[in-house]
Scaffold this active site. Structure first.
Site, PDB file in Angstrom:
ATOM      1  N   CYS A   1       0.811  -1.225   0.000  1.00  0.00           N
ATOM      2  CA  CYS A   1       0.000   0.000   0.000  1.00  0.00           C
ATOM      3  C   CYS A   1       0.840   1.268   0.000  1.00  0.00           C
ATOM      4  O   CYS A   1       0.352   2.339  -0.385  1.00  0.00           O
ATOM      5  CB  CYS A   1      -0.938   0.023   1.203  1.00  0.00           C
ATOM      6  SG  CYS A   1      -2.183  -1.277   1.172  1.00  0.00           S
TER       7      CYS A   1
ATOM      8  N   HIS B   1      -9.074   3.997  -1.659  1.00  0.00           N
ATOM      9  CA  HIS B   1      -7.713   3.487  -1.481  1.00  0.00           C
ATOM     10  C   HIS B   1      -7.303   2.679  -2.709  1.00  0.00           C
ATOM     11  O   HIS B   1      -7.273   1.452  -2.682  1.00  0.00           O
ATOM     12  CB  HIS B   1      -7.679   2.626  -0.215  1.00  0.00           C
ATOM     13  CG  HIS B   1      -6.328   2.103   0.159  1.00  0.00           C
ATOM     14  ND1 HIS B   1      -5.146   2.561  -0.379  1.00  0.00           N
ATOM     15  CD2 HIS B   1      -5.974   1.122   1.045  1.00  0.00           C
ATOM     16  CE1 HIS B   1      -4.132   1.903   0.153  1.00  0.00           C
ATOM     17  NE2 HIS B   1      -4.605   1.019   1.008  1.00  0.00           N
TER      18      HIS B   1
ATOM     19  N   CYS C   1       0.408   2.321   6.607  1.00  0.00           N
ATOM     20  CA  CYS C   1       0.618   0.907   6.938  1.00  0.00           C
ATOM     21  C   CYS C   1       0.635   0.101   5.648  1.00  0.00           C
ATOM     22  O   CYS C   1       0.025   0.482   4.648  1.00  0.00           O
ATOM     23  CB  CYS C   1      -0.470   0.409   7.876  1.00  0.00           C
ATOM     24  SG  CYS C   1      -2.153   0.499   7.208  1.00  0.00           S
TER      25      CYS C   1
END
Length: 389
Positions: free
Chosen positions: A91, A345, A375
């Protein structure tokens, strides 16, 4: 010592990562090409001067394979002489691209670089790069973690349990994210960062009318009998409403040396001040933002009180709320224009999306220092501090 500054940052609107999503018809190469083209146009920089384009993409397979960033740069009309590469830190892939671009500028390897990222989750769903029945971890990981690793949703549940984050707190945080995002759109605060695409002008997942009452009616998203037996402490409070959705989108930031910006007559949005990356427990894989925050503050010689704005990726509400408990940060300074729960996202694009939102918010609010952290799967996290100059 040279410094590195951001002089322009743009992103697409963020679409739902489903076949009927607003951007599902757009090839991921074209999503990224749109941001690169817009970045060059808005900055006015001669693309011949770009030393490298570094892009983040998580699922590098199918239509996002073969070094997507290179073909996006070519599609955007950048000269063939401009190189490009694609990186994967899950990510945080495009935040890592920002780190690499800035570090290249500071070291003198680059004068001008582009950091960017893309993910089309409607066309290339999560885990598309792992064929059914194949093990991406190998026997050494199985030996080191004999009980097995867990999916991110289970990690988010374990974090909620460990930090006693309640369903009500997570739902309230999610509602706040939607309301902040809607308010930012209504106030025109995203206008400077968003590059409309094919008539799509706004983020598709923002729900200004959502409420804690609505979210309370959603069922747990990750309940699993096997994990329930293994982890009896889990209360199963993570839902689709207090976690980020799946999305399509792209984003990009133009990074260069401060002296280069001055020579070209460009006004920096912010200086890239300090960087940190950390590893953490891959079972509680999403907690790395805590040590990453501590590490980057220590490297910068700053305290939490020095930071005016934070961007902490809202992969799950429980992650941000646990981070807040550990750091003591003021939530009024965190994700002030909403976060991934509302905005979305699109994995590989999220790092530079956060940077884009952050540098524009810093200018809007007169913030001096800002901190961004994310994260990442596998127990990883990136963090960086930006300074308005």
């Amino acid at each position: 010592m040279r410094d590195a500054v951001v002089v322009e940052a743009v992103r697409t609107p963020i679409g739902k990562g489903k076949p009927n999503g607003a951007l599902a018809h757009v090839h991921p190469v074209e999503l990224l090409a749109h941001t690169l083209r817009t970045l060059v146009e808005r900055s006015g920089v001669d693309p011949e001067l770009i030393d490298d384009v570094i892009g983040g993409t998580v699922d590098q397979v199918g239509e996002q394979a073969m070094n997507t960033t290179r073909y996006a740069a070519l599609s955007a009309g950048l000269p063939e002489s401009v190189p490009a590469t694609t990186v994967d830190r899950q990510c945080g892939s495009s935040q890592q691209a920002v780190h690499f671009a800035a570090q290249g500028v500071i070291s003198g390897a680059y004068d001008i670089a582009v950091a960017c990222g893309v993910e089309s989750m409607s066309r290339v769903p999560m885990w598309s790069n792992v064929p059914e029945g194949k093990d991406p971890f190998g026997p050494g990981i199985a030996a080191r973690y004999p009980e097995g690793l867990v999916p991110q949703g289970i990690s988010a549940e374990l974090i909620a349990a460990k930090w006693s984050v309640t369903r009500e707190q997570m739902d309230a945080f999610a509602v706040s994210s939607h309301r902040r995002a809607a308010a930012a759109w209504d106030a025109g605060l995203f206008d400077a960062e968003v590059a409309p695409l094919e008539g799509i002008t706004r983020d598709e997942c923002v729900r200004p009318g959502t409420s804690t009452e609505v979210l309370a009616g959603l069922r747990p998203a990750y309940h699993d009998p096997g994990f329930a037996e293994r982890f009896p402490q889990i209360e199963w409070n993570v839902t689709a409403g207090n976690a980020s959705p799946v999305n399509d989108g792209a984003s990009a930031a133009l990074v260069m040396a401060g002296e280069t910006a001055a020579r070209l007559g460009l006004r920096p949005l912010a200086r890239l001040h300090s960087f940190a990356v950390t590893g953490s427990d891959p079972l509680l894989m999403l907690t790395g933002v805590v040590p990453a925050t501590e590490k980057v503050l220590r490297r910068a010689g700053l305290s939490l009180d020095d930071i005016d704005l934070f961007e902490v990726n809202e992969a799950f509400s429980s992650v941000v709320l646990a981070w807040q408990q550990e750091t003591g940060a003021d939530l009024d300074k965190v994700n002030v224009h909403g976060g991934a729960v509302a905005l979305g996202h699109p994995l590989g694009a999220s790092g530079t999306r956060l940077t884009t939102t952050l540098v524009h918010a810093m200018r809007e609010r007169g913030a001096r220092y800002a901190l961004q952290t994310m994260c990442e799967a596998g127990g990883l996290a990136n963090a960086m501090i930006l300074e308005r100059i």
